[in-house]
Each structure stands twice: as C-alpha cells, then as structure tokens.
Design an enzyme around this catalytic site. Structure first.
Site, PDB file in Angstrom:
ATOM      1  CG  HIS A  50      -0.485  -5.739   1.660  1.00 37.57           C
ATOM      2  ND1 HIS A  50      -0.848  -4.889   2.680  1.00 37.57           N
ATOM      3  CD2 HIS A  50      -0.626  -5.039   0.510  1.00 37.57           C
ATOM      4  CE1 HIS A  50      -1.227  -3.721   2.139  1.00 37.57           C
ATOM      5  NE2 HIS A  50      -1.095  -3.790   0.833  1.00 37.57           N
ATOM      6  CB  CYS A 403      19.671  14.553  -7.680  1.00 35.55           C
ATOM      7  SG  CYS A 403      18.506  14.418  -6.313  1.00 35.55           S
TER       8      CYS A 403
END
Lengths: 482, 419
Positions: A50, A403
C-alpha cells in the site's frame, strides 16, 4: 535448551520479526502450527504494498505502513521475492467520489507519501489504458505495488533460518506459563519450547494464544475477503493496481496485477464467526465481477482460474494494530490485529517488535557475520534459451518442464522440496507449479510423485497442506475390490 | 543447442499427432513428433477402458492398445519421436520458415525448423476454478481426468466415496471406474436437462451400476476443511439454483467433468486466430490456420467425442500438409457459417468444387433432425436427415461444395418443423 525468544506464528509478522532478530546474537525459534509458514492469514493476502494514504498518520498502522513500504526495495534486493512497484491508481467515476479522492490525497500528503499526483480523466487513461472511459479522475501513487505474499514470507523465513533461527512447523501452542526466568510453551502434540521472551504473532488465533498464556483477554474477529484469480492471458490485466474510492470499512474491491503475472480481483470484506471459514460464495463472485467491471470492462469471468478467501485478523473494538508488551504477564509482546495494511507494514512491524523486545530487556548485539542475501532464485520461465542451455548442463532437471501453464521446471520443484516444502500447496506456493490455468489438472500427479520420490513420504501420506488434507486414500485393491 | 530441420513437425503425440505423422512420414517427408510425456499416446494412455478403434481398426481396443497401434504405424513409417519434450515457443520467422523452441531434460534446449507444423496438443479439462463453484478448498477435489491418471497410471485411489460434477464422458467413465475400485459413487450432477456425455456411456457407466444422475441440478457448495466432507446440490429453475430445495450429499471426493478447452496458448502466442465458438484455430478445409504452413487437427481444433474421429481428421490434415508441401493446395475462398441450432462448424472456409467434411456441434436434442446448407443467396444446396441429435455427439457430413457460392450457411432443423 532455553531460547532467548520464541515467536508464535509464521505469518509475515512473525517471519519479519524472526528475520530482524536473526541479525543479533540471540537464539530465536519460530513456531508455526500449520505444515508450512505463511499458511494462515498471509497466503491469502491480496499482496498489495500500500501507498500510505488510506489511514491517518496518527494511527500506528499508518506509521508502520509508510515505513514498511519504503523497505521493500531493499528487501527484494536482499531476498529476491517477486515485487513490482506498479503504482496505485485510485479511480473515481463520479464527482461525488472525487470529493473522497481529494480527502485521501490530502491525507497522503499529510502522511508524507512521496510523489502523489492528482489526475484528471485524460491523465488517468494515460496512466492506465484499460480503465473504462467514463473515469472522472483520481490520483496516482507511484510507490504502491504488489508482492507474492507467500514468496515474501518464505524468503523472510529462509533468510532468518540461514542466520540461525530455528523453525518448528506443526507446533500449535495450547498453553504457556512463565516461571520467573523463562516461558514454557506446550504444543498440541506434547512438545515443549522454553524461551525468555515470547512474541505472540498468532494472527487469527492471537486471542487464544494470549489467553492460553495468561495475558490480555481480547477477541480477534475474522473478516473474510474473497478473491478471484484470472489467467495471465486476461485482456483486463492492468499495468497498475486499480483501487476504487474506498468506503468506511474497506479499501474496496480492486483489480490487481499480481507480481506473478496473473490478475486478481477482490477482496470482499465480511465479518464471519468461524476462523476456518474460507469458503467462497456465488453472490460475492457476482458482486466482485460487477464492481471491477465498473472500472475495467475487459475483465471476464471466462478468465477465472480459481477462487479463494482469506481472513483478516481484526481486533474487536479497534481498527488499529495492537503491538505492545503485555501489561499482565512479563516478557510477552502482543502482535495482534494485523489486518490491512499488515503485509505492507510487516518489515517495519518486525523492526518495531525487535525494539520492544530490546526495551523489555532483551540484549541485542549484532552478529559479526550476517548473511543479508539469499542466493538468487532462478526460474525457468525467466531464462533465455541460452541460459537454460547452460542450466541444463548443470542439472538436466532445469529443462524438464513439469508445470506447463506456469513453465516450472523439475529443478525448481526439487529445490522447494529440499527446502522443506513437502506438501502440495507448499510446493505450489514456493514454485507456482499448479497455480496456472489447469490448476494442477495435468501436473498434480507428477508433482505428487516428485515430492514422494524426493522426500521419501509415501504417496498415500502426502497432503495438500498438512493435517488431514490427505490426497490419496489408499492403493488400488485396498477397498476389497481388485 | 541442438538444431534440426524437418519437413513436418507435429506438436503432440496423441490420437491426432500420431495419425498425421504416419501419413506424412509414409509419403517420405521427414517428420518429427514432439510430446511432453514419456510415452506416446497422450490421454489415450490413461483410458484403459475399451471402445477405441471401432471406426478406424474395426476392433474394440483400449486406449493404450489404440495408442500402441498408432505409434507403431508412425515409427514404421520413419517418423522421429521426441518424448519428454515441451514446446515453449512457436513462430513463423520473417523469412517464412517455421521455428519452434523445445525444452527437455534429455536434450536440453532444441530449436527445430520446419516447412509445415501441425498443432495436435489436444485439450485440457475445465476445472472447479473456471466455474467458480462456491465453498471451501479441501483436499479431494480432482478433475475427472486427473483422477483417472492417478488411478490408472499410479494405482492410487483418490477417495472412498465420490460425487461427480458434470456428466462429460470422462466423468461417466470414471463413475464406473471408481465403482469397480470399491469407491462409492453417490451421484452425478448435471446442470443441463440432458447428459453431456455419449448415450452409450450413460447406459454402460451409470444405468448399469444404478448410479443416480441428477439432471438440471447444480453443486452450490463444497464442504470440508482439510478433506472434502460433502457437497450441497440444488435443482435448477431457469438456470438458477432453487436454494430451498438444496440437499446435502456426504462424500470425501469431488470429481469435475465439466467440459474441455482446446489448449491453444502456444497457438495464440504465435499469432494464430481462434474461432470463439470452438476455442480452436479458425481453419479452412485443409485444416490450415491463418499462418501459412501451420495446421491444426484433433481436440486442439475442436473437442471431439471419439478418438477415432480425432485420428481421422488428423490423417486428413496430414494429406493436406503433403499437398501444401507440393504446392498443390487450392485456396479456400468460400466462407462457411453455422446458423440455426448449431454451435459451430469446422472448417470455416472451403474451396469451390471440392468434396469437404464438415463437423458440427448441435445445440438441441431431437430424435431426427435435418441438416441443410444454403448459399448466401438462399439457395439450398444440401439436405440430410440425421436420426439422433444430442449436444454431446458431434455431427459430421461430407458435401460437394459448389463451384460458385459466395458463402455457405448450415442449419439444423428438428424434423417435425420442416416436414
């Protein structure tokens, strides 16, 4: 042995505290009840770093948020987790919302946030072309960004362990007592850890731990946030974090370009009763989609690859963090109510807790030799063909892609297992294997086989994330039918 | 880095890739097949049930037997197989040569160039996340295909009692497979008013084992903390779950069989245009994509219901690749569209005067329908009665394309409407 400090909770607050303490000549143990660190509140975090404009600077959380934000550059440099300072855009779609935008902007300036920029419509669209064209204005906070929260947590712990911190996973504190010299912490499975100081960073269960140690009675209320993850091919992926104009209770539903290359939409903010309730709901899915489409039209539910929910540990009766020495028991530091912006604040929380321990009498002398840097983590995805060719000569597993969706090599999976991540989720969060569009449909079985082979754990004993999350219930024929 | 050049490179060694490779290799064209897995066959290898090869070999074969026959044909014809190899990039270079980048544990990094490439990567299963089925995320949730792989390739059981979401063919096959292993199958739950899988599979895999099929129902919640403890299901009314009538089913496993998605990320990155109706490349009657020299066939093009038809389509693509290499391929100039009651038609362009195979997915259920083809000016040029129409079952026709047509529109009519 008696540790100097025991930290209860291997989420980002506990991990950051461990990392800070690992620089000093004190013996620290990090206790985590789950099978792996970061498996509680931290792993389901939105991953936002943030900007420091959401909360008034008078609050502890705003102070730590602003300091924490500034620490991430160096942390990435030292620890190598995925972090992108994309910048944050707060987007207003009406003149009414612009009133709040101006207030937030003023708060950011008052908080000392650097480089905030008020933007008109044109500038907003220049900064983010994916925004809907009916945007009225907003402001830009270039200092905001995203991390992969689990990777960040793993890195902190790895660095702490590398500097001498002990880690015990599967240690659920059910009782603690102080005998005048040290604390004795008892685990659910009957183990005991002794330490002169205790840090309670138990997240959702900080209230239970506090009570179990005879310290303050307070209540942690889980506030659920649902998130939906979109494929990396999503046309709606923005180049910055897009915030709506916040309401009183929540920063709102965001569009997040994750540091891992996917897009995340969410979170919601609903108080729930059950600290295990991470279920997603059909209503919230619809709500999130409609809210984010008000900001970016290109977001489609067709791109959704998974949904999940996390719980923010909110201190009842307060929106601030509760980080302070216990007033009831000695040598006990409370680190509770670490809800948003806890992830952003976490490196500063660790530093703050370190100072509280020092004030409480823990003698902190820097070590002569500190390993500030984790060895750089290589990923097949980011290597050029020439680099891969070189890695292949080192270890052929580098060019064996396990993957396919996230392009993760067998070498990366093996590295995760050798670092102690032996659950399927542990490997997934450490490597991204199984995190892509097929969600483990193709690679799941392969990864289970590699974990079993490398760790020696039989297939039937493998779990998704520890406990009773068994993936396989037996061998063919075990149910009496061949 | 290993660099090699072939006439034809085929990506994927499943029912499509193997069939096409046999054709091009037999014709003397240097052919390479690349596949991620250790052995050729693709998904066929985990399909240990029978029912393969009826159309192609006139025999009831299991998946592995079918794969074995196909791959023998390939090797006998001289095709080179590169197993354990993952293609990470595909592109057409500025000089027109096609190039692919391959990673493998055995060979490291390889760069192959080719005059023609066939995309035969198959498809992936749609999963729980794609549908955003609500609830918790415990262990015990698998796609039907992943459970099939676990059971048939490693001999491990995924659970003790299961609910299957969706009535796709893999789900139906798995219902029977689980039953045979001693796993209780509590229910198969389908949102549509008709099954998504082949009728023969509904009969042989559910009815014969008295497994309840809930049509027009949906799973509204998955329960369980560490391991699945059950699901909540509810009937649908106009597509919306009726929550007052929701009921709970105890189980420790949930399998998803909710559709297949052609796996085209590689294709999209290469600049190949997809048909949104199929999820596969938009191809002409030669199976050619918008990039010259790149062809697509099998489940990566559109999802088939029978492996035999996949191989048949890919063999045809192989023949077309041979024509392309000889410079004999006619230009496909007539656009083809699917209209009334048809989800899609493949191909989407054909050549004037050729004999062409068209494949369709119907959107309706009818015992007797009529497929018609009209030209852009409304002239009917084709009509065929099809006795049995189900969305789960692909329709195929062979038609002589007229020499002069500005466009062809296919329609499917329930019989009673037309007659």
């Amino acid at each position: 042995m008696i540790y100097d400090t025991a930290i209860i909770g291997g989420g980002v607050s506990g991990a950051a505290t461990a990392w800070w303490l690992s620089r000093y000549q004190v013996k620290t143990v990090l206790l985590e009840k789950a099978a792996d660190v970061g498996f509680g509140v931290s792993k389901a975090n939105s991953g936002i770093i943030h900007g420091g404009f959401h909360h008034p600077v008078s609050s502890l959380k705003a102070k730590l948020e602003i300091r924490g934000n500034l620490m991430f550059e160096q942390l990435r440099h030292e620890l190598g987790f995925p972090f992108e300072r994309h910048g944050i855009l707060v987007a207003a779609f009406s003149e009414e919302e612009m009133v709040t935008v101006r207030k937030l902007y003023a708060q950011g300036i008052a908080n000392g946030v650097k480089d905030l920029e008020m933007c008109g419509r044109e500038r907003m669209l220049e900064l983010e072309s994916k925004l809907n064209s009916d945007v009225v204005g907003g402001f830009f906070c270039p200092g905001g960004g995203t991390v992969e929260p689990y990777c960040y947590c793993f890195s902190l712990v790895e660095a702490a362990v590398g500097n001498g911190v002990d880690l015990q996973c599967g240690f659920e504190v059910i009782n603690g007592s102080y005998n005048g010299t040290y604390w004795e912490l008892h685990s659910a499975s009957g183990n005991i850890v002794k330490a002169r100081y205790v840090v309670n960073a138990a997240g959702l269960h900080a209230d239970t731990v506090s009570k179990a140690c005879g310290a303050e009675k307070f209540t942690i209320i889980p506030r659920k946030g649902e998130e939906y993850l979109l494929d990396r091919t999503s046309a709606g992926r923005p180049s910055r974090v897009i915030f709506p104009v916040p309401s009183r209770h929540s920063k709102g539903v965001l569009v997040i370009p994750t540091a891992g290359g996917t897009t995340m939409i969410g979170p919601t903010a609903d108080a729930v009763d059950d600290k295990d309730d991470t279920a997603t709901t059909a209503d919230n899915q619809k709500r999130i989609l409609s809210l984010v489409r008000n900001m970016i039209n290109g977001i489609s539910e067709r791109d959704c690859i998974t949904a999940f929910a996390g719980l923010r540990p909110v201190l009842e009766g307060s929106e601030d963090f509760y980080i302070a020495p216990s007033q009831i028991v000695p040598c006990f530091i409370q680190v509770a109510g670490i809800q948003s912006p806890g992830l952003t604040a976490s490196p500063a929380i660790g530093e703050y807790v370190k100072d509280l321990l020092k004030n409480a009498g823990l003698k902190l002398v820097e070590k002569d030799r500190i390993n500030y840097f984790l060895p750089a983590r290589r990923t097949a995805r980011t290597q050029t063909p020439e680099q891969l060719e070189e890695l292949h000569r080192e270890d052929p597993a580098w060019t064996n892609i396990v993957c396919r969706c996230e392009k993760i090599s067998e070498a990366e999976v093996i590295a995760a297992i050798r670092r102690g991540h032996t659950t399927v989720d542990g490997v997934k969060f450490y490597t991204r294997a199984g995190m892509g569009r097929c969600q483990g449909g193709f690679c799941g079985v392969k990864i289970m086989e590699i974990i079993s082979r490398e760790s020696g754990i039989p297939m039937e004993k493998l779990t998704k994330r520890g406990g009773d999350s068994r993936l396989i219930t037996g061998k063919l024929g075990s149910l009496g039918v061949k | 880095m290993i660099e090699k050049n072939f006439d034809v490179v085929i990506i994927g060694a499943g029912a499509a890739g193997l069939a096409a490779a046999a054709v091009t290799a037999r014709a003397g064209r240097t052919t390479a097949i690349i596949d991620r897995e250790r052995y050729p066959g693709g998904i066929l290898r985990q399909c240990i049930h029978n029912g393969f090869g009826v159309h192609l070999f006139n025999a009831e074969l299991t998946g592995p037997e079918y794969a074995e026959r196909m791959s023998r044909q390939c090797t006998a014809a001289g095709a080179k197989m590169y197993m354990n190899c993952t293609v990470t990039e595909l592109k057409r270079r500025e000089d027109g040569i096609l190039e692919i980048l391959i990673l493998s544990g055995k060979y490291g990094v390889m760069r192959f160039t080719a005059k023609a490439i066939l995309l035969a990567m198959g498809c992936r299963e749609r999963n729980r996340g794609n549908l955003a089925i609500p609830g918790s995320r415990p262990a015990g949730i698998y796609t039907a295909g992943a459970a099939q792989k676990l059971l048939n390739m490693t001999g491990m059981l995924p659970g003790k009692s299961a609910v299957i979401v969706g009535s796709g063919d893999i789900g139906l096959i798995m219902a029977r497979r689980l039953k045979w292993c001693g796993i209780e199958v509590k229910a198969v739950i389908e949102i549509m008013p008709h099954p998504s899988g082949l009728t023969r599979n509904v009969v042989q895999c559910l009815n014969d084992f008295k497994i309840p099929l809930y049509l027009e129902h949906s799973v509204v919640n998955i329960c369980g903390r560490d391991r699945v403890s059950g699901v909540d299901a509810a009937p649908l009314n106009h597509g919306m779950p009726v929550m007052e009538k929701a009921f709970h089913i105890d189980c420790d496993t949930v399998l998803f069989s909710v559709g297949l998605i052609p796996e085209n990320e590689l294709s999209v990155n290469a600049g190949i245009i997809l048909d949104p109706a199929t999820g596969g490349a938009a191809v002409d009657s030669s199976c050619g994509t918008n990039i010259p020299g790149i062809f697509a066939a099998g489940n990566v093009l559109h999802v088939h219901d029978l492996a035999d038809f996949v191989s048949e389509e890919a063999s045809r693509a192989g023949e077309m690749i041979l024509k392309y290499l000889d410079g004999q391929l006619a230009a496909a100039t007539i656009p083809v569209r699917a209209a009334k009651n048809l989800k899609y038609v493949v191909p989407c362009k054909c050549c004037p005067g050729e004999k062409c195979v068209f494949s369709f997915r119907p959107l309706i259920v009818t015992d007797g329908g009529i497929i018609t083809a009209k030209t852009a000016d409304g002239r009917e040029i084709f009509r065929k009665t099809v006795p049995f129409v189900r969305p789960a079952e692909m329709l195929r026709i062979t038609m002589d394309v007229p020499a002069n047509a500005a466009g062809i529109f296919f329609e499917l009519h329930p019989k009673e409407v037309l007659s």
